[in-house]
Design an enzyme around this catalytic site. Sequence first.
Site, short mmCIF file in Angstrom:
data_model
loop_
_atom_site.label_atom_id
_atom_site.label_comp_id
_atom_site.label_asym_id
_atom_site.label_seq_id
_atom_site.Cartn_x
_atom_site.Cartn_y
_atom_site.Cartn_z
N LYS A 166 2.85 67.27 -24.19
CA LYS A 166 2.34 65.61 -23.82
C LYS A 166 1.16 65.45 -22.79
CE LYS A 166 4.93 62.09 -24.89
NZ LYS A 166 6.23 61.40 -24.98
N ARG A 194 5.76 58.09 -19.60
CA ARG A 194 6.11 58.72 -20.54
C ARG A 194 6.85 60.24 -20.25
NH1 ARG A 194 1.00 59.09 -23.99
NH2 ARG A 194 1.81 59.17 -25.59
N GLY A 245 11.83 62.11 -29.94
CA GLY A 245 12.64 60.76 -29.77
C GLY A 245 14.10 61.02 -28.81
N MET A 288 13.68 61.72 -25.63
CA MET A 288 13.44 61.57 -23.76
C MET A 288 12.68 59.97 -24.27
SD MET A 288 14.24 64.37 -22.78
CE MET A 288 13.64 63.85 -20.87
N ARG A 326 -0.71 66.68 -30.45
CA ARG A 326 0.70 67.39 -31.21
C ARG A 326 0.84 68.42 -32.33
NH1 ARG A 326 5.65 64.12 -30.57
NH2 ARG A 326 6.15 63.04 -32.17
N HIS A 358 12.07 57.74 -37.56
CA HIS A 358 12.69 58.74 -36.18
C HIS A 358 13.54 59.28 -37.84
CE1 HIS A 358 16.88 60.26 -35.05
NE2 HIS A 358 15.46 60.69 -33.27
N SER A 391 21.82 105.77 -46.39
CA SER A 391 22.09 104.12 -46.17
C SER A 391 23.41 103.66 -45.31
CB SER A 391 22.21 103.47 -47.92
OG SER A 391 21.96 101.93 -48.21
N CYS A 428 22.33 98.66 -46.51
CA CYS A 428 22.05 97.95 -47.93
C CYS A 428 23.64 96.79 -47.31
CB CYS A 428 22.75 98.61 -48.58
SG CYS A 428 24.44 99.79 -48.71
N TYR A 478 14.28 101.05 -44.92
CA TYR A 478 13.92 99.79 -45.39
C TYR A 478 15.50 99.02 -44.99
CZ TYR A 478 17.16 102.23 -49.10
OH TYR A 478 18.53 102.68 -49.04
P1 ADP Z 1 6.99 59.23 -27.64
O1 ADP Z 1 7.17 61.29 -26.94
O2 ADP Z 1 8.78 59.40 -28.16
O3 ADP Z 1 6.43 58.88 -28.99
P2 ADP Z 1 5.52 58.40 -26.18
O4 ADP Z 1 5.20 58.50 -24.92
O5 ADP Z 1 4.48 59.23 -26.86
O6 ADP Z 1 7.15 58.83 -26.63
O7 ADP Z 1 5.35 56.84 -26.23
C1 ADP Z 1 5.66 56.55 -27.11
C2 ADP Z 1 4.63 55.22 -27.73
O8 ADP Z 1 4.34 54.38 -27.20
C3 ADP Z 1 3.95 55.75 -28.51
O9 ADP Z 1 3.19 54.96 -29.95
C4 ADP Z 1 2.75 56.05 -28.04
O10 ADP Z 1 1.32 55.97 -28.39
C5 ADP Z 1 3.04 54.14 -27.27
N1 ADP Z 1 2.12 54.53 -25.68
C6 ADP Z 1 2.16 55.08 -24.69
N2 ADP Z 1 1.76 55.40 -24.11
C7 ADP Z 1 0.37 54.35 -23.75
C8 ADP Z 1 0.23 53.61 -23.34
N3 ADP Z 1 -0.77 54.20 -22.07
N4 ADP Z 1 -0.83 52.45 -23.64
C9 ADP Z 1 -0.36 51.84 -25.54
N5 ADP Z 1 0.53 52.66 -25.68
C10 ADP Z 1 1.24 53.54 -25.11
MG MG Z 2 5.10 60.14 -28.39
#
Ligand code: ADP
Ligand code: MG
Length: 875
Positions: free
Chosen positions: A22, A92, A101, A103, A336, A454, A762, A829, A849
């Site tokens: 990220k 984040r 989901g 972390m 990503r 999720h 074989s 085989c 093969y």
């Molecule tokens: P995940 O890896 O679980 O997607 P994120 O770190 O991407 O977690 O964040 C979860 C949500 O919060 C995402 O929808 C992201 O776009 C939003 N978000 C994260 N940082 C900001 C920010 N600085 N301002 C607004 N929304 C944010």
């Molecule tokens: Mg995200």
Amino acid sequence: MEKLVYRFQEGSKDMSILLGGKGANLAEMTNLGLPVPSGFTITTEACRQFYQTGKKLSDDLLKELEKEIAALEVQMGKNFGDVKNPLLVSVRSGSVFSMPGMMDTILNLGLNNKTVVALAEATQNERFAYDSYRRFIQMFSDVVMHVPREKFEKKLEQIKAKNNYKIDADIPASDLKKLVQQYKEIYQTETQSDFPEEPKQQLLLAVEAVFSSWDNARAKVYRQLNDIPDHLGTAVNIQSMVFGNMGDTSGTGVAFTRNPSTGEAKLFGEFLMNAQGEDVVAGIRTPESIDKLRNIMPHVYDEFVKITSLLENHYLDMQDIEFTVETGKLFILQTRNGKRTAQASIKIAVDLVEEKLITKKQAMRRVSAKQIEQILHPTFDVQGLKQANLITSGLPASPGAASGKVYFHADDVVAAKKRGETCILARLETSPEDIEGMVSSAGILTSRGGMTSHAAVVARGMGLCCIAGCSTLTIDEKKKEISYGDIVIKEGDYISLDGGTGKVYLGEIPYDHNSMGDSFKEFMSWTDEFSKLEVRANADTPKDVQTAIHFGVTGIGLCRTEHMFFNENRIFAVRQMILAESIDERQKALDQLLLMQKEDFIQLFTITAGKPVNIRLLDPPLHEFLPKTEDEINKLAEDLSISTFYLKQRLHELSEVNPMLGHRGCRLGITYPEIYNMQAKAIIESAIVIQKSGIEVAPEIMIPFIGSQKEYNYVKDNIAKTIEDILQQENIQIGYQIGTMIEIPRACLTADEIAKEAEFFSFGTNDLTQMTYGFSRDDSEKFSWDYIEKGIMKNDPFQTLDFDGVGELISIACKKGRVVKPALKIGVCGEVGGDPASIRFFHELGLSYVSCSPYRVPVAKLVAAQVAIDEPFKK
Ligand code: ADP
Ligand code: MG
Ligand code: MG
């Protein structure tokens, strides 16, 4: 001193080991000039140090953080805890490989009783300010203090129910204020402490919590499932907040540059107006399709579309992009490489090559062996589907078909799977805690959430069938039942899901092995441009041979003639042959079998049209062809006009204490040369017929179960004479070969001797493993799991080659064989011929093969190409 914090401007996409995926991509996008809210990333190195120093933030890190916070404050013109103009950030997590989901993230950090007032005043929007605050308290409590989310959600639901608010956005400021109060009380009761008011303290606690979450149970499970090393650690991103919940010109969404389910080259996504990030992914409200954004905010939509294609062209892959619109201004929060289904993976790889964005070689890396396996998964049988009892439908979140018993809790699914049941997991919505249950289920059904919920994201990643947001169903997790009008489905009842259409059916529906798209064929055809190892198939019936050819094999690696003998119409002749009391009688039976075998081979050679076909002479012990039950024995005695007594005597004579090591394979050919002669004759006479009809033919005659050169030479001379006599008589040449299956350790050790007269080897890895390890291939499953669990074996050696033992023998045999015949054709085989790790080993040994079952062929072909490129699939 190593730098532990990087501003977004200082990083790049190639720094994901240090900055996490990220963080590296936020940096890359910042430097591309995209509208990314400012911030910085704490490195994975800082996380590793955190664990080394007993889960404490080091002084070095604290110093750097202090400095970067100050810099961010200057840049934003806002200060942490400022009562006029407060800085708010998100914290984040972001590991090297995306772990959806797994972390945790905290939004709106920096809010407290004072700054919330400032935020309300600054934005002239009290509702927004308190909405942000109550979200912050909940997220902080959850991530940092592990206070269960439900506690907060319950209060939210209560306020909504009491006042008849339909959606969260209906709750007015006054009630949000009450909620904030209630949330703080929850915090107080649950943690026995006051909610931390001081923003910097909030921040440090949050950073510690993110680091700690790297080690939580669900993250560990996810890593284990995905082969992600535990020592990597996670980075933490601190980013200034932008707000999608500021009112009607704000919103938030997620979009894929191509359809992650089908691969279609069309922007695919969802958004919610007046909402904050988590709302879309958590599936709390059902979002709108991204196309609608065009009508609501055309400028934002146009800008967003431009950015999405810029990002795809930059990363050369389908992107999964998070965005937020704050009062009409677009911000990009994440990009990503998007998770996708197997189908989509292949289509996207092929399309990107055709769009000249990537090379075929790169495309080979974009699809994993697992995904090819998934694509070959069954779908529902068409007939079965017609008769099926359709209940309703939800969103087709991840394709595939699943029919099984329904369960409502992850634990129950895990338990049921252990009992051998096929299960469907039904939930209101899934969360990361459900991961083990999801892995153990054949399909997932949720009543809430959208295409990016999720359940949907994880299921697509795992190639699991999923129907999400099936809101017409009432799923009651407590009562463990699903209801739809009068229909009530209880735990353990059968339901069926079609993830391709979103349809939910009552009861069980049979499967069908089915078609793949056009891209699949195209993609598979490219594998041949890279692989050195050819892929053949083990196939005995015309149908299997056809399937194999459809999947692009270069030949048949193993055709087991005994499978032809078991045929209902033939077994009688086979039994006549076995039970014959004189050579004459035996010959009569053999003459009959000859005609039948010729029919088979003519069919086989017609389909394979010049591709080599490796035919193994009779292998199993003869008693396998004889009846077992009293009734069958009586009937056979009658049919053969022999006494039951005599028949039983013969059965007794033929039975063996240890048939696997008994009178089988070439040993039969030594005792009864006429059997192998008949087979050789059938093969060569069919080949003549085919060749005369103008079709090429290339039979390979394989003598099984050879342990010594003398054995081999005896059998080979015998059949070679039969063949040469026929060819001379007919005055024709056929390009046939005689060789052997290497499946007895002794043959490996004397392979140089055997190679003198053998034209090919074989490896029969099933028998070779059985005899090398001394594990019965039919019984060892009963204990091999104990071996794996106790760490004594890494894999079942019948599924993945035992490299150190069996592999060593194979390697000895190859070396010895090639000393005598440098160009000796050598194949495999056994079962492991279709196993990715084993294929790599065979490639490195320089074999000609591998041969595997027809439905395994595409997997083997991809792996053969990948190992040749030496760039195995990367996550
Ligand atoms: P995940 O890896 O679980 O997607 P994120 O770190 O991407 O977690 O964040 C979860 C949500 O919060 C995402 O929808 C992201 O776009 C939003 N978000 C994260 N940082 C900001 C920010 N600085 N301002 C607004 N929304 C944010
Ligand atoms: Mg995200
Ligand atoms: Mg064998």
